[in-house]
Design an enzyme around this catalytic site. Structure first.
Site, PDB file in Angstrom:
ATOM      1  N   HIS A 124       0.833  -1.190   0.000  1.00  0.00           N
ATOM      2  CA  HIS A 124       0.000   0.000   0.000  1.00  0.00           C
ATOM      3  C   HIS A 124       0.868   1.241   0.000  1.00  0.00           C
ATOM      4  O   HIS A 124       2.040   1.208   0.376  1.00  0.00           O
ATOM      5  CB  HIS A 124      -0.930   0.012   1.220  1.00  0.00           C
ATOM      6  N   CYS A 158       2.295   3.394  12.018  1.00  0.00           N
ATOM      7  CA  CYS A 158       3.202   2.856  11.011  1.00  0.00           C
ATOM      8  C   CYS A 158       3.567   3.980  10.055  1.00  0.00           C
ATOM      9  O   CYS A 158       2.958   5.054  10.099  1.00  0.00           O
ATOM     10  CB  CYS A 158       2.583   1.674  10.269  1.00  0.00           C
TER      11      CYS A 158
END
Length: 739
Positions: free
Chosen positions: A65, A248
């Site tokens: 992603h 993240c």
């Protein structure tokens, strides 16, 4: 997720054998649907995200992603691989591949939708259904949430065939258990279940029944026993309370998957657990009362936790975000054991809560931190240099070169005279320049010791200005002030006195120490060194000046905004950071800005005259490079240098050196530290200055075109690639790959 995925974005027979090939196959579907505008540019962004941290998860899941400027709308593509593809997960290859594409400017709602998918992936019933579904339309509906997992599974999924599928996913192997047993097994391993996708922190209190392994009542069915009070077990005991933070690098997937995993492991373990997800959609801070009542803290993160000092003094487990996904039960057990032993996290040291530390890696070496401390001061100083320099330059342009001798506008100002307006601008600029050295020193100290460093830093900088220690004095004063404050903060202070430390004690003691050192010990030697540097700059003429211009041009183009570039730029701004800079200092500033404009302008010109030597993404970047180069933003050439450093960087350095040397030869001067072509009217010898820039741009362009034209196609570029042919024209497919 109504429009994020359609049947055209689903590949149930993904034949790729590497993660790069898988990403390309799914990305090509996005291109076909008009969701991605540039295949290669988007794949480069996916690869850059993958390089930060593998995106494989336990349970056979891969979630490549990224956020990319080549994405038109939030999009999800799904592929199912029979052989499995290695995405770096500890338990082996992934058979369920989700390619998540978010626009660079995705709003909170879009990112929240993406995060909800990340949470769904922790539901084993959901993933089991994806492994058994037989058509793309049903798969897309399942992922969108339009169809429940129990109805999406193909007939036979609950019999022998379904048991075999569930076994491959690490779930129960009994035919009668079906998807529910699979979900239970997965929850035992990673604590997974579906939860709210809201980015706000939401408490998750585990029931006593879950803790004991009993079955919770079905929705709408009353529990036969008494209802425990919130935050308590059935026996009246207070639940163990945990607060957690997950984050993240991109804040789209792993952040929310870790939160989901921890929340559901908390339910299984019988604890009350609240998660703060610091994702791309922003984050809602936990209520201070919730933090105060917590018995332990879990940090599952791959970027620095924001406002980490809120959690000081509690038992803490600090791990990477993947541990939060894969080992939530272990983390909860560990934090409970630490609480039982009475372990508490120590108060964060001063250096650990500074702006530099918050923005960087705690493992950085001293040299890296020193550079960041210095650049912290320079970054705050540059706006003063820019504003003051431009105002002074405008003052000269309007009032003439004698404007510096005009009386104060407080005593003499005539509204109808241009000379008065020129004097006004000049004097405002002069006032702005008086802040340069104090701001430099103050914010160097701020980068080292946070707000307590500001007062001694500003005091030391003001003293450096008074004793004519200049820019060097400001650098030294800032470093000393930051070091003194850091030293004071390490001293253990009784609790009753801590309240007055940042307001009275630290400013008082640190200012006194810095003032003594600057006035009595080191101030005079620094002032002498500053005078020597100024005299050396003033003495530069002829060949020496030209060589210096060439050297600065090489430095500006070596790393395009990196440390070497910043050294050259800081050296130039230091020379003009006075109310009356010398001609040599203004020549150096002009040479530095001219050289910094060359790389992006040259790349823009090269993509225009020989576009076939560049990829579609580079040609698109070339259009933006015109504006970036004209604005003196060297970073506009970084995409080209990253793709082909051995050809682009040497070519840029040659052009930069030529421009720097010519600018010094022509005697062009500049008082403003920035502005590009927009400050050309304020430049001395503007026509020859533009000639110098044009010469460097042409030289770099010629070299880049020559070197790229000489390269030979690699086997990968000449081999037949059906996927590449589907996304590129035949001409683009045959382009050689940059070394």
């Amino acid at each position: 997720m109504s429009y994020m995925i359609t049947a055209d974005l689903v590949d149930l027979d993904l034949s790729a054998d590497t993660k790069e090939a898988a990403a390309r196959a799914l990305a090509e579907r996005m291109v076909t649907q008009g969701r991605v505008t540039d295949l290669e540019g988007f794949l480069a962004d996916v690869a850059a995200r993958e390089a930060q941290m593998p995106t494989g998860l336990d349970g056979g899941i891969g979630i490549p992603h990224c956020r990319s400027s080549h994405v038109t709308e939030p999009t999800l593509a799904f592929g199912r691989s029979a052989a499995g593809i290695d995405f770096g997960a500890a338990d082996g290859p992934a058979d369920l591949i989700f390619l998540i594409a978010a626009p660079a400017g995705a709003d909170d709602a879009h990112l929240t939708i993406l995060s909800s998918l990340a949470r769904q992936l922790m539901d084993s019933e959901f993933t089991s259904a994806l492994r058994t579904v037989s058509d793309a339309e049903t798969t897309a509906a399942l992922i969108r949430g339009d169809e429940a997992p129990s109805t999406a599974q193909t007939p036979g999924a609950s019999s022998g065939e379904g048991a075999e599928t569930d076994a491959s996913a690490g779930a129960a192997d009994t035919a009668g258990a079906g998807a529910n047993a699979a979900a239970g097994a997965a929850q035992g391993a990673v604590g997974a279940a579906g939860a709210s996708e809201d980015t706000a922190a939401t408490p998750v209190a585990a029931s006593a029944g879950a803790a004991a392994g009993t079955t919770a009542p079905a929705p709408g069915v009353a529990d036969q026993g008494s209802t425990p009070a919130p935050g308590a077990t059935a026996s009246g005991e207070r639940l163990f309370r945990i607060v957690a933070v997950t984050s993240c690098p991109t804040g789209i997937a792993h952040t929310y998957m870790a939160a989901e995993s921890l929340e559901n492991a908390g339910r299984e373990a019988g604890v009350e657990l609240v998660v703060e997800t610091q994702g791309s959609a922003g984050f809602t801070r936990l209520d201070p009362a919730v933090i105060a009542a917590a018995d332990g803290v879990i940090f599952a993160h791959d970027i620095p936790v924001r406002d980490k000092d809120r959690f000081v003094g509690k038992p803490t487990v600090d791990v990477g975000v993947k541990a939060g996904i894969n080992r939530p039960v272990e983390l909860i057990t560990e934090v409970r054991e630490k609480a039982a032993r009475g372990e508490r996290s120590a108060p964060a040291p001063a250096s650990g809560s500074t702006p530099v530390e918050r923005a960087g890696d705690s493992t950085e070496g001293y040299g890296t931190k020193l550079r960041k401390w210095l650049m912290s001061g320079v970054s705050y100083m540059v706006p003063f240099v820019a504003a003051g320099g431009l105002l002074i330059a405008l003052g000269f342009a309007i009032g003439g070169w004698q404007v510096n001798k005009a009386p104060s506008v407080m005593d003499h100002f005539v509204w109808t005279q241009t000379d008065s307006w020129g004097a006004l601008l000049f004097q405002i600029g002069g006032v702005a320049f008086k802040f340069l050295v104090p701001v430099l020193a103050g914010y160097i100290a701020y980068g080292m010791a946070d707000r307590p460093g500001l007062v001694p830093g500003f005091v030391g900088g003001a003293i450096a200005l008074d004793i004519n220690a200049g820019f060097l004095g400001g650098l030294v004063a800032g470093l000393i002030a930051g070091g003194v404050v850091m030293g004071i903060q390490k001293v253990k202070i009784p609790a009753p006195a801590r309240g007055i430390m940042p307001v009275v004690v630290i400013p008082l003691i640190s200012s006194a120490i810095v003032g003594f050192l600057m006035l009595v010990v080191i101030g005079k030697p620094i002032a002498t060194a500053q005078k020597g540097l100024t005299d050396w700059l003033n003495s530069l003429t002829g060949t020496n000046a030209i060589l210096l211009g060439a050297l600065l041009g090489l430095m500006m183009c070596f790393d395009l905004g990196g440390p070497v570039n910043k050294v050259a730029y800081t050296f130039a701004t230091a020379g003009i950071a006075v109310s009356n800079p010398s001609d040599s200092a203004m020549k150096i500033m002009a040479a530095v800005m001219a050289a910094g404009m060359v790389p992006p302008l040259a790349m823009a010109l090269a993509t225009t005259v020989r576009g076939k030597l560049f990829t579609p993404a580079e040609r698109e970047n070339g259009k933006a490079a015109w504006v970036l180069g004209a604005s003196f933003i060297s970073e506009g050439a970084i995409p080209f240098a990253a793709a082909d450093p051995l050809r682009v960087i040497p070519s840029a350095m040659v052009g930069g050196a030529l421009t720097g040397a010519l600018s010094m030869t022509f005697g062009a001067t500049l008082r403003a530290p920035h502005g590009g072509i927009f400050v050309v009217p304020l430049i001395g010898n503007p026509f020859l200055y533009l000639v110098a820039i044009a010469a460097g741009v042409c030289a770099t362009t010629a070299l880049v075109v020559l070197l790229k034209g000489m390269r030979k196609p690699t086997p990968e570029a000449t081999a037949t690639d059906p996927a590449a042919n589907a996304a590129n024209t035949p001409k683009d497919t045959k382009q050689p790959v940059a070394a």
